[in-house]
Design a protein around this motif. Structure first.
Motif, PDB file in Angstrom:
ATOM      1  N   SER A 191       0.836  -1.204   0.000  1.00 53.77           N
ATOM      2  CA  SER A 191       0.000   0.000   0.000  1.00 53.77           C
ATOM      3  C   SER A 191       0.865   1.246   0.000  1.00 53.77           C
ATOM      4  O   SER A 191       1.875   1.288   0.695  1.00 53.77           O
ATOM      5  N   TYR A 192       0.415   2.241  -0.730  1.00 55.42           N
ATOM      6  CA  TYR A 192       1.205   3.472  -0.837  1.00 55.42           C
ATOM      7  C   TYR A 192       0.285   4.679  -0.877  1.00 55.42           C
ATOM      8  O   TYR A 192      -0.819   4.609  -1.413  1.00 55.42           O
ATOM      9  N   TRP A 193       0.796   5.769  -0.351  1.00 51.26           N
ATOM     10  CA  TRP A 193       0.175   7.066  -0.636  1.00 51.26           C
ATOM     11  C   TRP A 193       0.890   7.617  -1.863  1.00 51.26           C
ATOM     12  O   TRP A 193       2.125   7.696  -1.901  1.00 51.26           O
ATOM     13  N   ILE A 194       0.141   7.986  -2.881  1.00 49.13           N
ATOM     14  CA  ILE A 194       0.755   8.533  -4.093  1.00 49.13           C
ATOM     15  C   ILE A 194       0.285   9.979  -4.238  1.00 49.13           C
ATOM     16  O   ILE A 194      -0.930  10.222  -4.290  1.00 49.13           O
ATOM     17  N   ASP A 195       1.208  10.905  -4.311  1.00 53.62           N
ATOM     18  CA  ASP A 195       0.848  12.307  -4.576  1.00 53.62           C
ATOM     19  C   ASP A 195       0.363  12.421  -6.021  1.00 53.62           C
ATOM     20  O   ASP A 195       1.034  11.937  -6.939  1.00 53.62           O
ATOM     21  N   ILE A 196      -0.783  13.038  -6.187  1.00 54.34           N
ATOM     22  CA  ILE A 196      -1.284  13.235  -7.558  1.00 54.34           C
ATOM     23  C   ILE A 196      -1.880  14.643  -7.613  1.00 54.34           C
ATOM     24  O   ILE A 196      -3.026  14.854  -7.192  1.00 54.34           O
ATOM     25  N   ALA A 197      -1.101  15.597  -8.076  1.00 53.79           N
ATOM     26  CA  ALA A 197      -1.583  16.983  -8.154  1.00 53.79           C
ATOM     27  C   ALA A 197      -2.792  17.024  -9.087  1.00 53.79           C
ATOM     28  O   ALA A 197      -3.002  16.116  -9.896  1.00 53.79           O
ATOM     29  N   GLN A 198      -3.557  18.113  -8.953  1.00 54.50           N
ATOM     30  CA  GLN A 198      -4.814  18.179  -9.708  1.00 54.50           C
ATOM     31  C   GLN A 198      -4.608  18.027 -11.216  1.00 54.50           C
ATOM     32  O   GLN A 198      -5.430  17.441 -11.903  1.00 54.50           O
ATOM     33  N   ASN A 199      -3.501  18.535 -11.722  1.00 53.75           N
ATOM     34  CA  ASN A 199      -3.300  18.455 -13.176  1.00 53.75           C
ATOM     35  C   ASN A 199      -2.452  17.252 -13.594  1.00 53.75           C
ATOM     36  O   ASN A 199      -1.900  17.217 -14.680  1.00 53.75           O
ATOM     37  N   GLU A 200      -2.381  16.267 -12.716  1.00 58.44           N
ATOM     38  CA  GLU A 200      -1.636  15.044 -13.051  1.00 58.44           C
ATOM     39  C   GLU A 200      -2.541  13.827 -12.885  1.00 58.44           C
ATOM     40  O   GLU A 200      -3.531  13.881 -12.167  1.00 58.44           O
ATOM     41  N   PHE A 201      -2.158  12.759 -13.513  1.00 60.73           N
ATOM     42  CA  PHE A 201      -2.802  11.482 -13.177  1.00 60.73           C
ATOM     43  C   PHE A 201      -1.771  10.372 -13.315  1.00 60.73           C
ATOM     44  O   PHE A 201      -0.752  10.530 -13.991  1.00 60.73           O
ATOM     45  N   VAL A 202      -2.069   9.298 -12.633  1.00 66.35           N
ATOM     46  CA  VAL A 202      -1.126   8.171 -12.674  1.00 66.35           C
ATOM     47  C   VAL A 202      -1.879   6.918 -13.084  1.00 66.35           C
ATOM     48  O   VAL A 202      -3.102   6.845 -12.956  1.00 66.35           O
ATOM     49  N   PHE A 203      -1.136   5.955 -13.578  1.00 70.68           N
ATOM     50  CA  PHE A 203      -1.679   4.598 -13.726  1.00 70.68           C
ATOM     51  C   PHE A 203      -0.510   3.644 -13.578  1.00 70.68           C
ATOM     52  O   PHE A 203       0.653   4.070 -13.508  1.00 70.68           O
ATOM     53  N   PHE A 204      -0.821   2.369 -13.499  1.00 67.84           N
ATOM     54  CA  PHE A 204       0.228   1.380 -13.254  1.00 67.84           C
ATOM     55  C   PHE A 204       0.250   0.351 -14.382  1.00 67.84           C
ATOM     56  O   PHE A 204      -0.799  -0.055 -14.874  1.00 67.84           O
ATOM     57  N   ILE A 205       1.472  -0.025 -14.751  1.00 70.65           N
ATOM     58  CA  ILE A 205       1.607  -1.130 -15.713  1.00 70.65           C
ATOM     59  C   ILE A 205       1.890  -2.390 -14.903  1.00 70.65           C
ATOM     60  O   ILE A 205       2.754  -2.382 -14.009  1.00 70.65           O
TER      61      ILE A 205
END
Ligand code: GLC
Length: 719
Positions: free
Chosen positions: A642-656
């Protein structure tokens, strides 16, 4: 293994494509008990503490449906608050999953039934699943996995999907970004939308024509003052890469001289009341008649009317108001006035007051749905004719040509088959378009739906609101909808009703970039929701650019899901079913085989917790991302956990996922549409843990020709 248990003489909904002979024996008791009386049907199952219930398609609450009550009855209701029990679709498939005994105690049920069904999933009694119908006749399919199946949930779902047939595949352009708004009035409005998107450098593939393109909201007409030459306009827009997608409503306006109305009446193609007169209800055009989509001849007639727009170069449609929605019927209004008069001059008590207040509620009345009838081919009607006999409606009708069985119809009350109406409207369009457009695929999706319709078109999840809770609901709903065959699906991004904040729209776009149907749509009177109306438009552009870069993957995974009866959006539990924590994650989804998305769906959140059920590689997209060399994007390794991931409003993340890759296109410019993307020219981004080379099997075709066994190419790409 699929077993069919038949009770009584069910109505043939034509939801399935495989013929399974009904079992001679009763259902084995370890899969629940069925009680079929002379009147109704009941199914009960004692839930184990750890059972998870998946399925039920377009519905409220979480991916695990346990703890709530649901009513399958296609309903026009935009306010999906937690107390609601029905939405626009009726998807009667559920999976009982047993994490402790997956092989022996997991199974799925499909209640093949055309009318209202109640699903009490551990609501009245926490450990009891109860499914009930008012009529006794029903086909109940039981689906179980084989002992040898390595993945029980996938096996059960795939078997079910092979029972109901291949899902609809739209053209490739329908995977581009699409803009809609109820309120675009004319060519000028549409042109402005196109130009503003161009100016903002945001890719776009379609602009929608809501009811205002029609003359007085009459289906298959075009208001010539607003659109003097739709054919030329559609062509010009298409030259710019934009497809126009008009709406078609279920109700046909009653107006002398309107050909669709006059032809429908003369051919007896509208639904009728008990006394044989044509049923009348008010929707957008005012007083209308409803085409009888259950009557194959009427279906063919209505479907062929789409030619009027196809011939103008239109290649996409959305079918609406097809629950069917009823604003009021003249009968209901007359009754309301009568009741109101009863209260006039009286000193009303508190109970009377509430009754008085409710008299004016004449929308979507159940009594209206009970008051009209369909002409159904007798061979499909099962035992549904008996009640119509009692009600006095002519039970069977022999068409002009005499007594031949082929032409024999049975009158069936609408309420009994309510959930088949939107399905058959879309089937009507699809079957005709299939013949009218010999070479190409056409975009088609519907508001109301029922399992079976997934072969003919997609769905959008109906009117919603610009609420954070509806973004969350959207995330949780899409995998369930996929289980029921609706792969081409998506919500009104940004929300239909209410004013949408910039943050909500941006976060919603950052999720919808993964959804096959990605359309921004809003109601008249709400804040202008086109992306270019918001500050810092480049943040939106980043999301949409990424969607276009990812199209080779999205399209390929979509084709796999449709052609191989898989899910496009899966809950984590479908892949990591041995991982107790993964079973509970409902706000992260697998998108195809290689990606896990973890959208932000809370206001003011600048990040989120993410659970990784295995080692995965994080990809971060920001306004600084260079879309012309995406192969340089860092893929950051994360260990399971489990992780906390910072994701600013103008960013997004996904995982491969581990040892998986995704194909993408580099984008050289931003003013593009899908026609500018060559899904054959791709690069791969991957997350490699093992020594071997990564490979990805890409499914692709020319994006427009009809899907045949040979039309889809499968090629292996290596990284
Ligand atoms: C219905 C549709 C919505 C549309 C409106 C006007 O509410 O669900 O999408 O914009 O009618 O046609």
């Amino acid at each position: 293994m699929i077993n069919l248990f038949r009770f009584g003489k069910p109505f043939n909904t034509e939801s399935t494509v495989k013929v399974i002979p009904p079992c001679a024996e009763t259902m084995p008791s370890n899969f629940g008990a069925t009680i079929s009386t002379n009147i109704s049907f009941l199914y009960e199952y004692k839930l184990q503490k750890d059972n998870i219930i998946f399925g039920l398609g377009e519905n409220l609450h979480g991916i695990n449906k346990r703890g709530n009550k649901y009513v399958s009855y296609c309903s026009d209701d935009p306010n999906h608050t937690e107390n609601k029990e029905s939405l626009y679709g009726a998807h009667n498939f559920l999976i009982v999953y047993s994490p402790s005994e997956p092989v022996n105690n997991s199974f799925a049920l499909f209640f093949d039934y055309p009318g209202e069904i109640l699903f009490d999933v551990g609501f009245t009694e926490e450990n009891k699943l109860v499914v009930s119908t008012k009529r006794k006749s029903i086909d109940l399919y039981l689906i179980t996995a084989d002992k040898s199946d390595s993945n029980i949930l996938v096996s059960i779902t795939t078997q079910f999907r092979s029972l109901i047939g291949q899902s609809y595949v739209p053209p490739l352009w329908a995977f581009g970004f699409q803009q809609s708004r109820w309120g675009y009035q004319n060519e000028k409005d549409i042109t402005t939308v196109y130009e503003q998107y161009k100016k903002a450098g945001i890719p776009l593939d379609a602009i929608y024509l809501d009811i205002d393109y029609m003359k007085d909201f009459k289906d298959f007409t075009v208001d010539s003052e607003r659109f003097p030459d739709l054919e030329v306009f559609a062509k010009n827009m298409k030259d710019n890469g934009i497809h126009l997608v008009p709406i078609i409503d279920a109700g046909v306006k009653i107006e002398d001289g309107y050909d669709v109305y006059e032809e429908g009446v003369s051919k007896d193609f509208f639904c009728v009341k008990e006394d044989g007169s044509v049923f009348t209800a008010a929707v957008w055009p005012g007083i209308t008649h409803f085409p009888d989509f259950l009557n194959p001849a009427a279906r063919e007639w209505f479907g062929n009317l789409y030619e009027k727009l196809l011939s103008k170069g239109i290649d996409g449609f959305w079918n609406d108001m097809n629950e069917p929605a009823i604003f009021y019927t003249p009968d209901a209004v007359e009754n309301a006035f009568k009741k109101i008069k009863e209260y006039e001059g009286k000193n009303i008590g508190i109970h009377d007051f509430f009754n008085f207040r409710d008299t004016t509620n004449v929308c979507n009345l159940r009594s209206d749905y009970k008051s009209f009838y369909h002409k159904v081919p007798t061979e499909l009607a099962g035992d549904y004719c008996s009640e119509s006999n009692q009600s006095g409606v002519r039970a069977t009708v022999n068409e002009k040509s005499g007594d031949s069985l082929k032409n024999q119809y049975t009158m069936v009350c609408h309420d009994d088959i309510h959930n088949l109406y939107g399905y058959n409207m879309t089937r009507s369009a699809s079957e005709s378009i299939e013949k009218l457009e010999k070479e190409k695929r056409v975009l088609l999706f519907s508001r109301a739906s029922c399992i079976g319709m997934h072969r003919y078109g997609g769905i959008w999840t109906g009117d919603n609101q610009s609420w954070w809770s509806h973004l969350e609901l959207n995330i949780k709903m899409l995998p369930s909808v996929n289980m029921c065959g609706f792969i081409y699906s998506g919500a009104d991004t940004g929300g239909f009703g209410s004013n949408c904040s910039r943050e909500l729209l941006l976060r919603w776009c950052q999720f919808s970039i993964f959804a096959p149907l990605f359309r921004n749509h809003a109601a008249a009177g709400t804040r202008n929701q086109e992306l270019y109306n918001y500050e810092n438009v480049d943040d939106f552009k980043t999301a949409i650019m990424f969607r276009y870069a990812l199209l080779p993957y999205i399209y390929s995974e979509f084709l796999k899901a449709a052609l191989e009866n898989k899910l496009y959006f899966s809950p984590l539990s479908f892949e990591y079913s041995n991982d107790i924590r993964a079973l509970e994650v409902e706000d992260q989804l697998l998108v195809g085989d290689s990606i896990m998305c973890a959208p932000v769906y809370e206001q003011n959140a600048r990040g989120r917790y993410v659970y990784l059920p295995e080692d995965m590689g994080l990809v971060r997209i920001t306004p600084l991302t260079d879309f012309s060399s995406l192969e340089t994007l860092p893929v950051l390794p994360y260990k399971k956990g489990s992780y906390w991931i910072d994701i600013a409003q103008n960013e997004f993340v996904f995982f491969i996922r581990k040892d998986k890759a995704i194909p993408f296109c580099n984008l050289k410019k931003s003013n593009i549409a899908t026609k500018d993307i060559d899904i054959k020219k791709v690069s791969l981004l991957g997350f490699k843990v093992n020594e071997e080379r990564l490979l990805y099997t890409q499914y692709l075709d020319d994006g427009i020709s009809k899907i045949t066994e040979k039309s889809v190419e499968k090629r292996t790409l290596y990284l």
